[in-house]
Scaffold this active site. Structure first.
Site, PDB file in Angstrom:
ATOM      1  N   GLY A   1       2.872   2.212  10.843  1.00  0.00           N
ATOM      2  CA  GLY A   1       3.818   3.310  10.669  1.00  0.00           C
ATOM      3  C   GLY A   1       4.547   3.698  11.945  1.00  0.00           C
ATOM      4  O   GLY A   1       5.185   4.749  12.008  1.00  0.00           O
TER       5      GLY A   1
ATOM      6  N   GLY B   1       3.039  -1.036   4.310  1.00  0.00           N
ATOM      7  CA  GLY B   1       3.105   0.378   3.971  1.00  0.00           C
ATOM      8  C   GLY B   1       4.547   0.796   3.709  1.00  0.00           C
ATOM      9  O   GLY B   1       5.102   0.573   2.628  1.00  0.00           O
ATOM     10  N   GLY B   2       5.179   1.373   4.719  1.00  0.00           N
ATOM     11  CA  GLY B   2       6.518   1.976   4.575  1.00  0.00           C
ATOM     12  C   GLY B   2       7.540   1.110   3.860  1.00  0.00           C
ATOM     13  O   GLY B   2       8.228   1.580   2.938  1.00  0.00           O
TER      14      GLY B   2
ATOM     15  N   ASN C   1       0.867  -1.170   0.000  1.00  0.00           N
ATOM     16  CA  ASN C   1       0.000   0.000   0.000  1.00  0.00           C
ATOM     17  C   ASN C   1       0.912   1.231   0.000  1.00  0.00           C
ATOM     18  O   ASN C   1       1.547   1.526   1.002  1.00  0.00           O
ATOM     19  CB  ASN C   1      -0.886  -0.032   1.251  1.00  0.00           C
ATOM     20  CG  ASN C   1      -1.726   1.222   1.403  1.00  0.00           C
ATOM     21  OD1 ASN C   1      -1.788   2.047   0.472  1.00  0.00           O
ATOM     22  ND2 ASN C   1      -2.361   1.376   2.542  1.00  0.00           N
TER      23      ASN C   1
ATOM     24  N   GLU D   1      -6.406   4.566   7.922  1.00  0.00           N
ATOM     25  CA  GLU D   1      -6.328   6.020   7.690  1.00  0.00           C
ATOM     26  C   GLU D   1      -7.636   6.571   7.128  1.00  0.00           C
ATOM     27  O   GLU D   1      -7.978   7.729   7.356  1.00  0.00           O
ATOM     28  CB  GLU D   1      -5.131   6.319   6.779  1.00  0.00           C
ATOM     29  CG  GLU D   1      -3.822   6.160   7.544  1.00  0.00           C
ATOM     30  CD  GLU D   1      -2.750   5.359   6.822  1.00  0.00           C
ATOM     31  OE1 GLU D   1      -2.757   5.333   5.585  1.00  0.00           O
ATOM     32  OE2 GLU D   1      -1.902   4.760   7.521  1.00  0.00           O
TER      33      GLU D   1
ATOM     34  N   LYS E   1       0.041   4.275  -0.282  1.00  0.00           N
ATOM     35  CA  LYS E   1      -0.615   5.446   0.337  1.00  0.00           C
ATOM     36  C   LYS E   1      -0.453   6.678  -0.562  1.00  0.00           C
ATOM     37  O   LYS E   1      -0.603   6.571  -1.772  1.00  0.00           O
ATOM     38  CB  LYS E   1      -0.061   5.648   1.752  1.00  0.00           C
ATOM     39  CG  LYS E   1      -0.184   4.362   2.585  1.00  0.00           C
ATOM     40  CD  LYS E   1       0.115   4.525   4.044  1.00  0.00           C
ATOM     41  CE  LYS E   1      -0.040   3.170   4.746  1.00  0.00           C
ATOM     42  NZ  LYS E   1       0.092   3.234   6.184  1.00  0.00           N
TER      43      LYS E   1
ATOM     44  N   HIS F   1      -9.341   1.181   5.134  1.00  0.00           N
ATOM     45  CA  HIS F   1      -8.009   1.263   5.734  1.00  0.00           C
ATOM     46  C   HIS F   1      -8.066   2.166   6.967  1.00  0.00           C
ATOM     47  O   HIS F   1      -8.848   3.124   7.008  1.00  0.00           O
ATOM     48  CB  HIS F   1      -7.002   1.824   4.717  1.00  0.00           C
ATOM     49  CG  HIS F   1      -5.608   1.767   5.229  1.00  0.00           C
ATOM     50  ND1 HIS F   1      -5.089   2.757   6.027  1.00  0.00           N
ATOM     51  CD2 HIS F   1      -4.648   0.823   5.114  1.00  0.00           C
ATOM     52  CE1 HIS F   1      -3.856   2.409   6.367  1.00  0.00           C
ATOM     53  NE2 HIS F   1      -3.559   1.253   5.830  1.00  0.00           N
TER      54      HIS F   1
ATOM     55  N   SER G   1       3.829  -2.289  10.339  1.00  0.00           N
ATOM     56  CA  SER G   1       5.288  -2.363  10.493  1.00  0.00           C
ATOM     57  C   SER G   1       5.872  -3.711  10.067  1.00  0.00           C
ATOM     58  O   SER G   1       6.789  -4.224  10.698  1.00  0.00           O
ATOM     59  CB  SER G   1       5.687  -2.018  11.924  1.00  0.00           C
ATOM     60  OG  SER G   1       5.288  -0.687  12.242  1.00  0.00           O
TER      61      SER G   1
ATOM     62  N   GLU H   1      -5.063  -4.902  10.722  1.00  0.00           N
ATOM     63  CA  GLU H   1      -3.994  -3.923  10.909  1.00  0.00           C
ATOM     64  C   GLU H   1      -4.250  -3.171  12.212  1.00  0.00           C
ATOM     65  O   GLU H   1      -5.030  -2.207  12.227  1.00  0.00           O
ATOM     66  CB  GLU H   1      -3.970  -2.925   9.751  1.00  0.00           C
ATOM     67  CG  GLU H   1      -3.711  -3.549   8.399  1.00  0.00           C
ATOM     68  CD  GLU H   1      -3.192  -2.523   7.391  1.00  0.00           C
ATOM     69  OE1 GLU H   1      -2.049  -2.673   6.957  1.00  0.00           O
ATOM     70  OE2 GLU H   1      -3.913  -1.571   7.072  1.00  0.00           O
TER      71      GLU H   1
HETATM   72  P1  13P Z   1       3.294   0.322   7.732  1.00  0.00           P
HETATM   73  O1  13P Z   1       3.796  -0.948   7.065  1.00  0.00           O
HETATM   74  O2  13P Z   1       4.024   1.542   7.273  1.00  0.00           O
HETATM   75  O3  13P Z   1       3.204   0.182   9.203  1.00  0.00           O
HETATM   76  O4  13P Z   1       1.793   0.541   7.190  1.00  0.00           O
HETATM   77  C1  13P Z   1       0.895  -0.504   7.281  1.00  0.00           C
HETATM   78  C2  13P Z   1      -0.284  -0.155   6.478  1.00  0.00           C
HETATM   79  O5  13P Z   1      -1.021   0.756   6.810  1.00  0.00           O
HETATM   80  C3  13P Z   1      -0.539  -0.909   5.241  1.00  0.00           C
HETATM   81  O6  13P Z   1      -1.804  -0.659   4.745  1.00  0.00           O
END
Ligand code: 13P
Length: 251
Positions: free
Chosen positions: A177, A236-237, A9, A100, A11, A98, A215, A171
């Site tokens: 994050g 994500g990251g 993802n 967010e 983002k 999600h 993470s 999640e």
């Molecule tokens: P991180 O891997 O950056 O923690 O993000 C997870 C996420 O929100 C994937 O959708």
């Protein structure tokens, strides 16, 4: 056994050019070694969908997904995108709910339920994202939060929904994050709760993929992916770098 889904993802990161470059590098790094029991999903920003789609075309095991959509055919919904537009850009999958979208944009379970049902009806494979906040975990509410998000989020779909068309991503909000990963016992506990709840809602719940996100990194993927009821990861990251994400995909 369903194939493990290794999902990225991105983002609100990457220009069109950056996204295409990362996708290109990832395909080169992964395609020869991608096991038959894994598939890769990239969810870039909308502006890069078409470009990334071209990078993934004819690549066995690679799929494109949207990060969000609006549950209507078309119309006066400024700033939104519909499932047909995602499909037209090359998407197979889409994320719904999600963390967010829930906590920054303020989307509620009832609205997310419309998205799940509408996305499935339009032919997208939907990944419903769920997870508790740190406060809810401290209050001992993990089970009630996950149950509520599943019950309400899936309230408009048929119990006969094909397990290939729906996945759930667990999640925990406090692990997104932050560099904090839920430990194996916490992940297993949550995923077992999700599996049991899915069994009460859907006929073929055993086959529904449950992804973990929060993470995920190259060095913790192998231990997470081997846990019971973990059928993939949502990253994500660490998915922003082709080098790191290729290690995750092949871990
Ligand atoms: P991180 O891997 O950056 O923690 O993000 C997870 C996420 O929100 C994937 O959708």
């Amino acid at each position: 056994m369903p194939r493990k889904l290794m999902a990225a993802n991105w983002k609100m990161f990457k220009t069109w050019e950056e996204a295409c470059q990362t996708a290109r590098e990832l395909v080169v790094a992964v395609r020869k070694d991608l096991p038959d029991d894994r598939e890769v999903l990239l969810c870039p920003p909308f502006t890069a969908l078409r470009g990334v789609s071209e990078m993934l075309s004819r690549q066995e095991g690679f799929y494109l997904g949207g990060q969000n959509f609006y549950p209507a055919e078309q119309g006066a919904f400024t700033g939104e995108i519909n499932p047909d537009q995602l499909l037209d850009a090359g998407c197979t999958y889409a994320l719904v709910g999600h963390s967010e979208r829930r906590h920054v944009i303020g989307e509620k379970n009832g609205f997310l339920a419309s998205k799940v049902a509408f996305g499935l009806k339009k032919g997208l494979k939907v990944i419903l994202c769920i997870g508790e906040t740190l406060e809810e975990r401290k209050q001992g509410e993990v089970q009630s939060v996950l149950h509520r998000q599943l019950e309400q989020g899936l309230q408009h779909i048929s119990s006969a929904t094909s397990p290939e068309d729906l996945a759930v991503a667990y999640e925990p909000v406090w692990a997104i994050g932050t560099g904090e990963t839920a430990g194996p016992p916490e992940i297993e506990h949550a995923h077992n709760l999700v599996r049991d709840k899915l069994k009460s809602i859907l006929n073929q719940a055993e086959q529904i993929r449950i992804l973990y996100g929060g993470s995920v990194k190259p060095d913790n993927t192998a231990s997470i992916i081997s846990l019971d009821n973990v059928d993939g990861v949502l990253v994500g990251g660490s998915s922003l770098s082709a080098e790191k994400f290729s290690q995750i995909v092949l871990a």
